[in-house]
Design a protein around this motif. Structure first.
Motif, short mmCIF file in Angstrom:
data_model
loop_
_atom_site.label_atom_id
_atom_site.label_comp_id
_atom_site.label_asym_id
_atom_site.label_seq_id
_atom_site.Cartn_x
_atom_site.Cartn_y
_atom_site.Cartn_z
N GLY A 168 0.80 -1.22 0.00
CA GLY A 168 0.00 0.00 0.00
C GLY A 168 0.84 1.26 0.00
N VAL A 169 2.16 1.09 -0.23
CA VAL A 169 3.07 2.23 -0.24
C VAL A 169 3.99 2.13 -1.45
CG1 VAL A 169 4.85 3.52 1.00
CG2 VAL A 169 3.07 2.32 2.28
N VAL A 192 -1.10 7.77 -8.96
CA VAL A 192 -1.51 7.06 -7.74
C VAL A 192 -2.82 7.63 -7.23
CG1 VAL A 192 -0.90 6.56 -5.34
CG2 VAL A 192 0.86 6.45 -7.12
N ALA A 193 -2.93 8.96 -7.23
CA ALA A 193 -4.16 9.61 -6.76
C ALA A 193 -5.36 9.19 -7.62
CB ALA A 193 -3.99 11.12 -6.78
N LYS A 194 -5.13 9.06 -8.92
CA LYS A 194 -6.21 8.63 -9.81
C LYS A 194 -6.66 7.22 -9.48
CE LYS A 194 -8.94 8.98 -13.41
NZ LYS A 194 -10.11 9.91 -13.40
N SER A 202 -6.34 3.77 -0.77
CA SER A 202 -5.55 4.82 -0.12
C SER A 202 -4.06 4.51 -0.22
CB SER A 202 -5.96 4.98 1.34
OG SER A 202 -5.85 3.73 2.03
N VAL A 203 -3.61 4.14 -1.43
CA VAL A 203 -2.18 3.89 -1.64
C VAL A 203 -1.42 5.18 -1.37
CG1 VAL A 203 -0.42 3.24 -3.32
CG2 VAL A 203 -2.65 2.07 -3.32
N LYS A 204 -0.33 5.06 -0.66
CA LYS A 204 0.44 6.24 -0.24
C LYS A 204 1.71 6.39 -1.08
CE LYS A 204 2.25 8.39 3.98
NZ LYS A 204 2.47 8.20 5.45
N ASP A 238 13.18 0.50 3.77
CA ASP A 238 13.31 0.06 5.15
C ASP A 238 12.45 0.85 6.14
OD1 ASP A 238 15.18 -1.76 4.24
OD2 ASP A 238 16.89 -0.45 4.67
N SER A 239 12.33 2.16 5.90
CA SER A 239 11.60 3.00 6.85
C SER A 239 10.16 3.28 6.43
CB SER A 239 12.33 4.34 7.04
OG SER A 239 13.64 4.14 7.53
N LYS A 240 9.94 3.37 5.12
CA LYS A 240 8.61 3.75 4.64
C LYS A 240 7.79 2.57 4.11
CE LYS A 240 9.56 8.06 5.47
NZ LYS A 240 8.90 8.76 6.61
N ASN A 241 8.41 1.41 3.98
CA ASN A 241 7.72 0.19 3.57
C ASN A 241 7.25 0.22 2.12
OD1 ASN A 241 6.92 -2.44 4.30
ND2 ASN A 241 4.80 -1.79 4.66
#
Length: 368
Positions: A168-169, A192-194, A202-204, A238-241
């Motif tokens: 999801g990221v 991504v927003a589209k 809600s992909v970030k 590593d930090s944001k996945n």
């Protein structure tokens, strides 16, 4: 520019595949094909060099394509540092080049200076207009800019990434915060927003915020060189996945490939050229590439100039004229669901028709 549309993604990819097998050009070297012409086409790289597996290499390949097709003479100067641009252009001028292609925004001022001093020499500059010392764009009869609205193709990549992420990221990072970099990142974020809008997801996006225009950039003395993107790639994974990364960082894109390989479950979307052809050992990692058909455009400008039809109307590559686009999915063709592939294809048609308008402050103004 009459020749730009004559080769599509497949033809350009094949040319890149062949060129990727060749040796790096010698600085300031010169070649000729059978002595068929006394016309001379020349190219100057930025500090990333002709082996950056990105825009410098693509521009050089475009000159080689013209040389093979027309039998023209060629010469090239590979810049090792930013302070060599003016000298390298001057050295090529002394070799009687009829057209000098300069690659990248870093050469904008040096190109503008040289063009004003030598109005009889034609110039083409990739990814930027020629500028004065204050960065103001110059409208010169002997300079043609070659630019690309990569936000359009990056929009497709963003939608694709959002549909393929398992965490999801998704993430992106750049070499420097300049328009030719952020235009990719803007388009990617909008794609991504589209997807989120269409699917109710809600992909970030990590590494770039289009609204604030803040994100991850390499910086340093050599922001587009391999090694400079390692910290950002590691941070995203590593930090944001993030499990899909778009590196807009020239040669530093290989740092994303290395990090993805080490992680084992991360994919990369390459930029500028077809990454599976320029990085054949990483085909299993590269989902697709946001391509700028630089080699085709350079080939066309050089060919037009050799044929006496140079003009200074800026060329802007779009999805419609096939100046930008997504590369084939290669190893991922069987992994990407067909319905997602079909949605991306439809989005491309919607952008071409004007039903969807992709906007970025980094997008170039309309040209030929």
């Amino acid at each position: 520019m009459k020749n730009v549309m004559r080769a599509g993604v497949i033809g350009a990819a094949a040319a890149l595949a062949l060129a990727a097998c060749g040796q790096a050009p010698d600085e300031g070297g010169s070649t000729t094909a059978g002595g068929k012409s006394d016309f001379k086409g020349c190219v100057v790289s930025d500090s990333g060099g002709f082996n950056d597996k990105s825009f410098n290499e693509s521009a050089y390949n475009g000159l080689l394509d013209a040389q093979k097709e027309l039998g023209i003479q060629t010469a090239q100067a590979e810049s090792k540092a930013d302070d060599q641009y003016a000298t390298n252009i001057s050295n090529l001028q002394s070799q009687n080049c009829n057209i000098i292609v300069t690659v990248g925004f870093k050469l904008a001022t040096a190109t503008g200076d040289a063009a004003q001093k030598s109005p009889d020499t034609k110039f083409a500059i990739v990814d930027s207009p020629a500028t004065d010392a204050k960065g103001k764009a110059l409208d010169l009869d002997n300079v043609k800019s070659i630019q690309f609205d990569t936000a359009q193709a990056a929009f497709l990549a963003g939608y694709l990434a959002a549909g393929m992420t398992k965490t999801g990221v998704v993430g992106t990072f750049g070499g420097l915060q300049i328009p030719t970099v952020t235009v990719f990142m803007d388009g990617f974020a909008d794609g991504v927003a589209k997807y989120n809008e269409v699917k109710g997801k809600s992909v970030k996006v990590e590494g770039w915020n289009k609204e604030t225009q803040k994100g991850l950039f390499d910086g340093g003395d050599h922001p587009f060189d391999a090694g400079s993107g390692k910290s950002n790639a590691d941070t995203l994974i590593d930090s944001k996945n993030a499990d899909i990364i778009l590196p807009v960082a020239g040669g530093a894109g290989v740092d994303a490939l290395t990090a993805a390989k080490d992680a084992g479950d991360v994919s990369v979307i390459w930029v500028d050229s077809d990454g599976t052809l320029t990085n054949p050992d990483a085909t299993s990692l590269i989902m697709t590439s946001v391509m700028k058909e630089i080699s085709t455009a350079v080939d066309s400008v050089v060919t037009d100039t050799a044929n006496g039809s140079f003009d200074n109307t800026p060329y802007v590559g779009t999805l419609e004229n096939k100046g930008v686009g997504l590369a084939p999915y290669h190893d991922f063709a069987s992994k990407i669901p067909q319905d997602l592939q079909d949605e991306v294809t439809q989005l491309q048609q919607d952008i071409i028709s004007g039903k969807i308008v992709v906007q970025s402050d980094g997008s170039p103004k309309s040209g030929s």
